[in-house]
Write a protein that holds these residues in place. Structure first.
Motif, PDB file in Angstrom:
ATOM      1  N   ASN A 114      66.863 -43.033 -29.715  1.00 48.73           N
ATOM      2  CA  ASN A 114      67.888 -43.409 -30.689  1.00 48.73           C
ATOM      3  C   ASN A 114      67.620 -42.800 -32.065  1.00 48.73           C
ATOM      4  OD1 ASN A 114      70.346 -44.993 -31.052  1.00 48.73           O
ATOM      5  ND2 ASN A 114      69.126 -46.200 -32.495  1.00 48.73           N
ATOM      6  N   TYR A 115      66.373 -42.389 -32.286  1.00 52.38           N
ATOM      7  CA  TYR A 115      66.011 -41.775 -33.565  1.00 52.38           C
ATOM      8  C   TYR A 115      66.709 -40.425 -33.779  1.00 52.38           C
ATOM      9  CZ  TYR A 115      62.692 -39.490 -30.361  1.00 52.38           C
ATOM     10  OH  TYR A 115      62.118 -38.815 -29.313  1.00 52.38           O
ATOM     11  N   LEU A 116      67.365 -39.899 -32.737  1.00 47.84           N
ATOM     12  CA  LEU A 116      68.081 -38.627 -32.862  1.00 47.84           C
ATOM     13  C   LEU A 116      69.540 -38.803 -33.291  1.00 47.84           C
ATOM     14  CD1 LEU A 116      66.890 -36.697 -29.665  1.00 47.84           C
ATOM     15  CD2 LEU A 116      66.041 -36.455 -32.003  1.00 47.84           C
ATOM     16  N   GLN A 117      69.988 -40.028 -33.355  1.00 53.87           N
ATOM     17  CA  GLN A 117      71.412 -40.279 -33.613  1.00 53.87           C
ATOM     18  C   GLN A 117      71.881 -39.693 -34.945  1.00 53.87           C
ATOM     19  OE1 GLN A 117      72.601 -44.289 -32.909  1.00 53.87           O
ATOM     20  NE2 GLN A 117      74.768 -43.850 -33.184  1.00 53.87           N
ATOM     21  N   GLU A 118      71.092 -39.861 -35.969  1.00 49.81           N
ATOM     22  CA  GLU A 118      71.489 -39.359 -37.288  1.00 49.81           C
ATOM     23  C   GLU A 118      71.640 -37.838 -37.285  1.00 49.81           C
ATOM     24  OE1 GLU A 118      69.886 -39.313 -41.935  1.00 49.81           O
ATOM     25  OE2 GLU A 118      68.901 -40.585 -40.433  1.00 49.81           O
ATOM     26  N   ALA A 119      70.697 -37.152 -36.662  1.00 52.78           N
ATOM     27  CA  ALA A 119      70.739 -35.688 -36.621  1.00 52.78           C
ATOM     28  C   ALA A 119      71.959 -35.193 -35.847  1.00 52.78           C
ATOM     29  CB  ALA A 119      69.460 -35.145 -35.992  1.00 52.78           C
ATOM     30  N   TYR A 120      72.265 -35.843 -34.732  1.00 48.40           N
ATOM     31  CA  TYR A 120      73.408 -35.403 -33.928  1.00 48.40           C
ATOM     32  C   TYR A 120      74.741 -35.767 -34.582  1.00 48.40           C
ATOM     33  CZ  TYR A 120      70.879 -33.389 -30.088  1.00 48.40           C
ATOM     34  OH  TYR A 120      70.098 -32.543 -29.328  1.00 48.40           O
ATOM     35  N   SER A 121      74.764 -36.847 -35.307  1.00 48.37           N
ATOM     36  CA  SER A 121      75.980 -37.203 -36.043  1.00 48.37           C
ATOM     37  C   SER A 121      76.250 -36.168 -37.132  1.00 48.37           C
ATOM     38  CB  SER A 121      75.832 -38.594 -36.671  1.00 48.37           C
ATOM     39  OG  SER A 121      75.716 -39.584 -35.667  1.00 48.37           O
ATOM     40  N   LEU A 122      75.189 -35.707 -37.771  1.00 51.04           N
ATOM     41  CA  LEU A 122      75.331 -34.671 -38.796  1.00 51.04           C
ATOM     42  C   LEU A 122      75.822 -33.364 -38.172  1.00 51.04           C
ATOM     43  CD1 LEU A 122      74.988 -33.636 -41.661  1.00 51.04           C
ATOM     44  CD2 LEU A 122      72.560 -33.247 -41.176  1.00 51.04           C
ATOM     45  N   ALA A 123      75.266 -33.020 -37.009  1.00 53.32           N
ATOM     46  CA  ALA A 123      75.693 -31.802 -36.315  1.00 53.32           C
ATOM     47  C   ALA A 123      77.166 -31.892 -35.935  1.00 53.32           C
ATOM     48  CB  ALA A 123      74.842 -31.592 -35.065  1.00 53.32           C
ATOM     49  N   GLN A 124      77.587 -33.066 -35.534  1.00 49.25           N
ATOM     50  CA  GLN A 124      78.990 -33.287 -35.174  1.00 49.25           C
ATOM     51  C   GLN A 124      79.901 -33.038 -36.380  1.00 49.25           C
ATOM     52  OE1 GLN A 124      80.032 -37.361 -34.075  1.00 49.25           O
ATOM     53  NE2 GLN A 124      81.166 -36.577 -32.314  1.00 49.25           N
ATOM     54  N   GLU A 125      79.463 -33.487 -37.539  1.00 47.80           N
ATOM     55  CA  GLU A 125      80.231 -33.265 -38.769  1.00 47.80           C
ATOM     56  C   GLU A 125      80.334 -31.777 -39.085  1.00 47.80           C
ATOM     57  OE1 GLU A 125      78.715 -35.454 -42.070  1.00 47.80           O
ATOM     58  OE2 GLU A 125      78.663 -37.356 -40.984  1.00 47.80           O
ATOM     59  N   VAL A 126      79.216 -31.076 -38.952  1.00 48.76           N
ATOM     60  CA  VAL A 126      79.194 -29.639 -39.249  1.00 48.76           C
ATOM     61  C   VAL A 126      80.145 -28.880 -38.324  1.00 48.76           C
ATOM     62  CG1 VAL A 126      77.770 -27.553 -39.257  1.00 48.76           C
ATOM     63  CG2 VAL A 126      76.840 -29.699 -40.151  1.00 48.76           C
ATOM     64  N   LEU A 127      80.107 -29.200 -37.035  1.00 45.24           N
ATOM     65  CA  LEU A 127      80.935 -28.501 -36.055  1.00 45.24           C
ATOM     66  C   LEU A 127      82.416 -28.851 -36.177  1.00 45.24           C
ATOM     67  CD1 LEU A 127      78.575 -28.793 -32.968  1.00 45.24           C
ATOM     68  CD2 LEU A 127      79.259 -26.675 -34.092  1.00 45.24           C
ATOM     69  N   SER A 128      82.722 -29.937 -36.861  1.00 46.01           N
ATOM     70  CA  SER A 128      84.116 -30.350 -37.040  1.00 46.01           C
ATOM     71  C   SER A 128      84.793 -29.597 -38.181  1.00 46.01           C
ATOM     72  CB  SER A 128      84.190 -31.859 -37.309  1.00 46.01           C
ATOM     73  OG  SER A 128      83.716 -32.583 -36.190  1.00 46.01           O
ATOM     74  N   GLN A 129      84.001 -28.892 -38.974  1.00 45.21           N
ATOM     75  CA  GLN A 129      84.550 -28.135 -40.093  1.00 45.21           C
ATOM     76  C   GLN A 129      85.153 -26.823 -39.595  1.00 45.21           C
ATOM     77  OE1 GLN A 129      81.186 -27.696 -42.673  1.00 45.21           O
ATOM     78  NE2 GLN A 129      80.999 -29.896 -43.059  1.00 45.21           N
ATOM     79  N   SER A 130      86.239 -26.397 -40.219  1.00 46.41           N
ATOM     80  CA  SER A 130      86.902 -25.160 -39.786  1.00 46.41           C
ATOM     81  C   SER A 130      86.005 -23.944 -39.991  1.00 46.41           C
ATOM     82  CB  SER A 130      88.220 -24.975 -40.549  1.00 46.41           C
ATOM     83  OG  SER A 130      87.993 -25.007 -41.953  1.00 46.41           O
ATOM     84  N   HIS A 131      85.249 -23.931 -41.081  1.00 51.40           N
ATOM     85  CA  HIS A 131      84.293 -22.849 -41.337  1.00 51.40           C
ATOM     86  C   HIS A 131      82.891 -23.463 -41.333  1.00 51.40           C
ATOM     87  CE1 HIS A 131      87.529 -20.104 -42.286  1.00 51.40           C
ATOM     88  NE2 HIS A 131      88.041 -21.005 -43.105  1.00 51.40           N
ATOM     89  N   PHE A 132      82.370 -23.658 -40.138  1.00 51.62           N
ATOM     90  CA  PHE A 132      81.086 -24.347 -40.023  1.00 51.62           C
ATOM     91  C   PHE A 132      79.919 -23.410 -40.330  1.00 51.62           C
ATOM     92  CE2 PHE A 132      82.262 -22.714 -35.897  1.00 51.62           C
ATOM     93  CZ  PHE A 132      81.095 -22.179 -35.382  1.00 51.62           C
ATOM     94  N   ASP A 133      78.832 -24.014 -40.783  1.00 53.22           N
ATOM     95  CA  ASP A 133      77.637 -23.290 -41.218  1.00 53.22           C
ATOM     96  C   ASP A 133      76.615 -23.248 -40.081  1.00 53.22           C
ATOM     97  OD1 ASP A 133      75.388 -22.289 -42.413  1.00 53.22           O
ATOM     98  OD2 ASP A 133      75.419 -23.645 -44.135  1.00 53.22           O
ATOM     99  N   GLU A 134      76.457 -22.076 -39.457  1.00 47.96           N
ATOM    100  CA  GLU A 134      75.516 -21.958 -38.337  1.00 47.96           C
ATOM    101  C   GLU A 134      74.068 -22.112 -38.793  1.00 47.96           C
ATOM    102  OE1 GLU A 134      75.992 -19.206 -35.086  1.00 47.96           O
ATOM    103  OE2 GLU A 134      77.961 -18.635 -35.856  1.00 47.96           O
ATOM    104  N   GLU A 135      73.796 -21.726 -40.034  1.00 43.90           N
ATOM    105  CA  GLU A 135      72.439 -21.890 -40.545  1.00 43.90           C
ATOM    106  C   GLU A 135      72.078 -23.372 -40.633  1.00 43.90           C
ATOM    107  OE1 GLU A 135      68.731 -21.727 -42.121  1.00 43.90           O
ATOM    108  OE2 GLU A 135      69.877 -20.221 -41.033  1.00 43.90           O
TER     109      GLU A 135
END
Length: 210
Positions: A122-143
């Motif tokens: 469950n300690y990974l939830q925050e990191a994956y939620s952040l990744a989800q936000e990044v991928l939801s952006q039209s111009h997402f930051d791969e870095e």
């Protein structure tokens, strides 16, 4: 045998020189790394794939205009590419996947993971939620995705159980020939993270894996 070895070294060097340019020679440390890759029986095409990954990741880092100057910086991606290659099914053919398609695949995998994330990780939830936000952006930051990927691997390493570490250590000692302590620890960490990913079906963040 000597001719095959020479071809292995030369092919890697020439491929890297095309990226780096001058100086057109390798340091003794770089030659040691190539020797280790060969000792581990990493196929030439896998080494070249790892070098390409390293170059692409480096290019995306903000403020990085210079090129990778040493093969040493490619080692991590070479080892990761080797792990993937060992798992590919015989006869499996890769196809070119567009960037947006990779993004959609990664996003779908992350959404499924967050819906049923095992309580043990469950300690990974925050990191994956952040990744989800990044991928939801039209111009997402791969870095940013690469940084999150690194954070996930560190969390898996930090929170792994002692018995899991011991099992992986025994397996590595049996499967890999390298006796260098530094090299062993690097492989150990990569393998442990991979075992935990498989065990809990943890998806990757980096688009390299899609």
């Amino acid at each position: 045998m000597k001719e095959a070895k020479s071809k292995y070294f030369q092919s890697i060097a020439l491929h890297f020189f095309k990226h780096r340019g001058a100086p057109f020679f390798l340091s003794s440390k770089e030659l040691d790394y190539i020797a280790r890759w060969e000792e581990m029986e990493i196929p030439l095409h896998v080494v070249l794939e790892g070098i390409e990954r390293s170059i692409e990741i480096y290019k995306r880092k903000p403020g990085r205009k210079a090129k990778i100057r040493s093969l040493v910086f490619c080692d991590l991606q070479v080892l990761k590419a080797f792990e993937q290659d060992r798992e590919r099914k015989v006869g499996h053919k890769k196809r070119i996947v567009e960037r947006h398609e990779k993004r959609d695949r990664a996003k779908a995998e992350i959404e499924r993971f967050l819906e049923k994330i095992p309580h043990q990780i469950n300690y990974l939830q925050e990191a994956y939620s952040l990744a989800q936000e990044v991928l939801s952006q039209s111009h997402f930051d791969e870095e940013k995705l690469e940084r999150i990927e690194g954070k996930i691997e560190e969390l898996l390493w930090k929170n792994s159980l002692d018995e899991e570490k011991e099992r992986v250590k025994r397996r590595i000692a049996k499967d890999y020939k390298s006796k260098e302590e530094e090299e062993f620890e690097r492989i150990f960490k990569i393998k442990l993270v991979k075992v935990l990913r498989d065990k809990y079906k943890i998806p990757y963040i980096s688009l390299f894996y899609y």
